[in-house]
Design a protein around this motif. Structure first.
Motif, PDB file in Angstrom:
ATOM      1  N   ARG A 202       3.464  11.025  -4.655  1.00  0.00           N
ATOM      2  CA  ARG A 202       2.747   9.823  -5.077  1.00  0.00           C
ATOM      3  C   ARG A 202       3.212   9.363  -6.456  1.00  0.00           C
ATOM      4  NH1 ARG A 202      -1.100   8.280  -8.451  1.00  0.00           N
ATOM      5  NH2 ARG A 202      -2.442   6.503  -7.874  1.00  0.00           N
TER       6      ARG A 202
ATOM      7  N   TYR B  19       0.810  -1.207   0.000  1.00  0.00           N
ATOM      8  CA  TYR B  19       0.000   0.000   0.000  1.00  0.00           C
ATOM      9  C   TYR B  19       0.855   1.274   0.000  1.00  0.00           C
ATOM     10  CZ  TYR B  19      -3.715  -3.242   1.345  1.00  0.00           C
ATOM     11  OH  TYR B  19      -4.606  -4.281   1.375  1.00  0.00           O
ATOM     12  N   TYR B  20       0.303   2.318  -0.611  1.00  0.00           N
ATOM     13  CA  TYR B  20       0.989   3.611  -0.663  1.00  0.00           C
ATOM     14  C   TYR B  20       0.806   4.368   0.648  1.00  0.00           C
ATOM     15  CZ  TYR B  20       1.876   8.507  -1.813  1.00  0.00           C
ATOM     16  OH  TYR B  20       2.339   9.800  -1.792  1.00  0.00           O
TER      17      TYR B  20
ATOM     18  N   LEU C  16      -1.063  -2.887   6.153  1.00  0.00           N
ATOM     19  CA  LEU C  16      -2.202  -2.135   6.682  1.00  0.00           C
ATOM     20  C   LEU C  16      -1.943  -1.587   8.086  1.00  0.00           C
ATOM     21  CD1 LEU C  16      -5.225  -4.238   5.414  1.00  0.00           C
ATOM     22  CD2 LEU C  16      -4.648  -1.903   4.765  1.00  0.00           C
TER      23      LEU C  16
ATOM     24  N   LEU D 237      -0.080   1.506   7.679  1.00  0.00           N
ATOM     25  CA  LEU D 237      -0.961   2.571   7.204  1.00  0.00           C
ATOM     26  C   LEU D 237      -1.776   3.155   8.349  1.00  0.00           C
ATOM     27  CD1 LEU D 237      -2.640   1.701   3.785  1.00  0.00           C
ATOM     28  CD2 LEU D 237      -0.604   3.043   4.248  1.00  0.00           C
TER      29      LEU D 237
ATOM     30  N   THR E 212     -11.674   1.305   2.628  1.00  0.00           N
ATOM     31  CA  THR E 212     -12.083   0.483   1.477  1.00  0.00           C
ATOM     32  C   THR E 212     -11.342  -0.852   1.419  1.00  0.00           C
ATOM     33  OG1 THR E 212     -10.470   1.608   0.047  1.00  0.00           O
ATOM     34  CG2 THR E 212     -12.712   2.503   0.102  1.00  0.00           C
ATOM     35  N   SER E 213     -10.501  -1.121   2.396  1.00  0.00           N
ATOM     36  CA  SER E 213      -9.703  -2.355   2.371  1.00  0.00           C
ATOM     37  C   SER E 213     -10.525  -3.591   2.702  1.00  0.00           C
ATOM     38  CB  SER E 213      -8.543  -2.246   3.367  1.00  0.00           C
ATOM     39  OG  SER E 213      -9.024  -2.248   4.713  1.00  0.00           O
TER      40      SER E 213
ATOM     41  N   ARG F 131      -8.936   6.696   3.410  1.00  0.00           N
ATOM     42  CA  ARG F 131      -9.795   6.101   2.381  1.00  0.00           C
ATOM     43  C   ARG F 131      -9.320   4.688   2.033  1.00  0.00           C
ATOM     44  NH1 ARG F 131     -10.191   9.029  -3.359  1.00  0.00           N
ATOM     45  NH2 ARG F 131      -8.058   8.222  -3.475  1.00  0.00           N
ATOM     46  N   THR F 132      -7.999   4.504   1.925  1.00  0.00           N
ATOM     47  CA  THR F 132      -7.472   3.167   1.646  1.00  0.00           C
ATOM     48  C   THR F 132      -7.882   2.192   2.742  1.00  0.00           C
ATOM     49  OG1 THR F 132      -5.552   4.107   0.490  1.00  0.00           O
ATOM     50  CG2 THR F 132      -5.368   1.831   1.250  1.00  0.00           C
TER      51      THR F 132
ATOM     52  N   LEU G 279      -6.181  10.528   2.344  1.00  0.00           N
ATOM     53  CA  LEU G 279      -5.967   9.530   1.302  1.00  0.00           C
ATOM     54  C   LEU G 279      -5.753   8.145   1.912  1.00  0.00           C
ATOM     55  CD1 LEU G 279      -5.448   8.809  -1.696  1.00  0.00           C
ATOM     56  CD2 LEU G 279      -3.052   9.414  -1.326  1.00  0.00           C
ATOM     57  N   VAL G 280      -4.957   8.074   2.960  1.00  0.00           N
ATOM     58  CA  VAL G 280      -4.680   6.791   3.593  1.00  0.00           C
ATOM     59  C   VAL G 280      -5.918   6.276   4.332  1.00  0.00           C
ATOM     60  CG1 VAL G 280      -3.307   5.666   5.384  1.00  0.00           C
ATOM     61  CG2 VAL G 280      -2.214   7.180   3.736  1.00  0.00           C
TER      62      VAL G 280
END
Length: 304
Positions: free
Chosen positions: A196, A89-90, A100, A103, A153-154, A149-150, A146-147
């Motif tokens: 990014r 993941y970014y 995760l 994150l 939605t994971s 949201r990741t 942004l993170v």
């Protein structure tokens, strides 16, 4: 540093120990940002911090590490996510892919950092301080959201984890509506998209024909320096480099210099990332939006 509750605020009495790390000499001066800090989930309120370059840098780092301590306590009490520990993941504050749990720690810590700079912006009394605080507040709220949201939605958050991350989302969504000095906001957005873009160029391999929509992490990735996050904090008075022109709001001059670099070293990741961002800034379109979304597919045109 304001006391009380809220993201970015802490009571210094809650900090149990600060352990100096690395160089402790006063000269030459320490860098403007803390280059190394860490905390342990088993040592609440304790942290390791390299010599800071300023009181403000130290305060920001104390907030950052204390956020990690608070989240570590929650992780001891509740299962917050089901993490297979795959690093794919970014994370906008890292050069490498993260799992995760990483994150979640980053989102929680940098939401606190965003709150820290929000307080600094509220109390800023002159343009330079407001510009710096506004930049860091805008950058960290954008990156943290942004993170978040990741994470949301994971599909890997537990009930408790979803409640925690949804709370972060609510805080950040409210902050994203708060005003920031326009020039600082523009530089923050540029720095965020530049990081990014370069991250994907360095970490994501072009798609495999067998699975064209599945991003693949490059096996040959190497560490790389983040040259934009702190360099964009202030507007350069006399820009010379491509990055400085981009930070100064002159994407045309930046594009020309990035193209010159690519003519000598095609596909150099930092120059290619800058070239893509400058091109997208100058000519926003469906094509340039796709370039930003999937930069690993771009073949540079140094003349452009």
């Amino acid at each position: 540093m304001p006391g009380g509750t809220g993201p970015g605020r802490l009571d210094p009495a809650a900090i149990r120990a600060v352990v100096p790390w690395g160089r402790t000499a006063v000269l030459p001066p320490a860098p403007a940002t803390v280059r190394m800090s860490a905390s342990s989930g088993d040592s609440f309120g304790a942290m390791v911090i390299a010599r800071p370059g300023s009181a403000l840098a130290l305060a920001e780092t104390l907030v950052h590490e204390f956020q990690h301590s608070k989240l570590a306590s929650l992780l001891h009490l509740f299962p917050l996510l089901d993490d297979d520990r795959t690093e794919r993941y970014y994370a906008p504050w890292r050069a490498d892919p993260r799992h995760l749990t990483g994150l979640l720690h980053g989102a929680y810590a940098f939401t606190g950092v965003a709150g820290f700079w929000r307080d600094r912006l509220a109390e800023a009394e002159h343009t330079e301080a407001a510009e710096q605080a506004g930049y860091h507040f805008a950058l960290r709220r954008l990156q943290s959201r942004l993170v978040v949201r990741t994470l949301l939605t994971s599909g890997r958050l537990t009930t408790q984890g979803h409640a925690l991350v949804s709370g972060l989302a609510g805080t950040l969504d409210a902050w994203l509506r708060e005003p920031v000095p326009p020039a600082a906001l523009t530089r923050a957005r540029t720095a965020a998209v530049l990081h990014r873009t370069e991250w994907r160029l360095r970490n994501v391999a072009p798609p495999d024909a067998a699975a064209p929509n599945a991003p693949r992490i490059r096996p040959d990735r190497t560490p790389w320096p983040d040259l934009s996050t702190h360099a964009f904090a202030t507007r350069p008075a006399a820009p010379r480099t491509a990055d400085e022109h981009l930070a100064a709001g002159n994407p045309a001059a930046a594009l020309a210099q990035y193209a010159a670099t690519l003519a000598d070293t095609p596909a150099q990741p930092h120059a290619l990332a800058g070239w893509i961002v400058a091109q997208a800034t100058l000519t926003p379109s469906r094509t340039t939006r796709h370039m930003l979304a999937r930069p690993e597919l771009v073949q540079p045109s140094p003349g452009g």
